[in-house]
Scaffold this active site. Structure first.
Site: not given
Ligand code: CO
Length: 189
Positions: A45, A50, A98-99, A140-141, A144
């Site tokens: 995701g 991000q 998380c990226l 999670h997304e 953000h």
């Molecule tokens: Co993340």
């Protein structure tokens, strides 16, 4: 086009993202670029903050979890102007990464079901109940979009233990095989 992913400590990750309209400039290209960026960095995701855009846009492809959670269909999705209107069910633990926060993975507790209203990539409205790993990736997304990161949801003591590592990430002292934008990097990496 692959976009750099902003790292922990970047101010965009802490902003509440804004709704967009269907004539948002370059929307379809941005969606395509976000999918490409997500795939090349092996994510499931990616939220627009991000890639340094403070807008309510999420792309997701949870196919890597398909075996683990049989019965889930429609794993590749786009969520625009998403609003979680309800979270229900038992809390369960899942190991999240998380990226934007490379090399850190922690168990996070979240509820198992949600109801979400959103627009898809064609700006069709949906009001949907989502469970299982899909719900987890979305939660999670979605965080953000609200300026929240998964490390905010772990045990405070655990977060203190991660403080040094998080500072290193902010400074770019971390190796990733995808391009990142580090808020406090001394030189280009
Ligand atoms: Co993340």
């Amino acid at each position: 086009m692959i976009m750099p992913i902003v790292a922990y400590g970047h101010p965009t990750l802490r902003k509440k993202a804004e709704d967009i309209t269907k004539d948002y400039p370059g929307l379809q290209q941005l969606i395509a670029d976000m999918f490409e960026t997500m795939y090349v960095s092996n994510g499931v995701g990616l939220a627009a903050p991000q890639v340094n855009r403070s807008i309510r846009l999420i792309v997701m492809d949870a196919t890597p979890y398909a075996d683990e959670f049989p019965g889930e269909t429609n794993l590749k999705r786009v969520f625009i102007n998403a609003k979680i209107v309800e979270e229900t069910g038992e809390e369960w633990s899942f190991n999240e990464g998380c990226l934007s926060i490379p090399e850190i993975r922690e168990d996070v507790m979240r509820r198992s079901e949600l109801r979400m209203q959103y627009y898809d990539e064609n700006f069709e409205f949906h009001d949907e109940r989502i469970t299982g790993v899909l719900a987890r990736v979305i939660q999670h997304e979605y965080d953000h979009l609200e300026g929240i990161l998964f490390v905010d949801r772990i045990n405070p003591l655990r977060k203190i233990m991660l403080k040094r590592k998080l500072t290193e990430i902010t400074k770019g002292m971390v190796k990733t095989d995808y391009r990142m934008l580090f808020p406090l990097a001394k030189k280009k990496v």
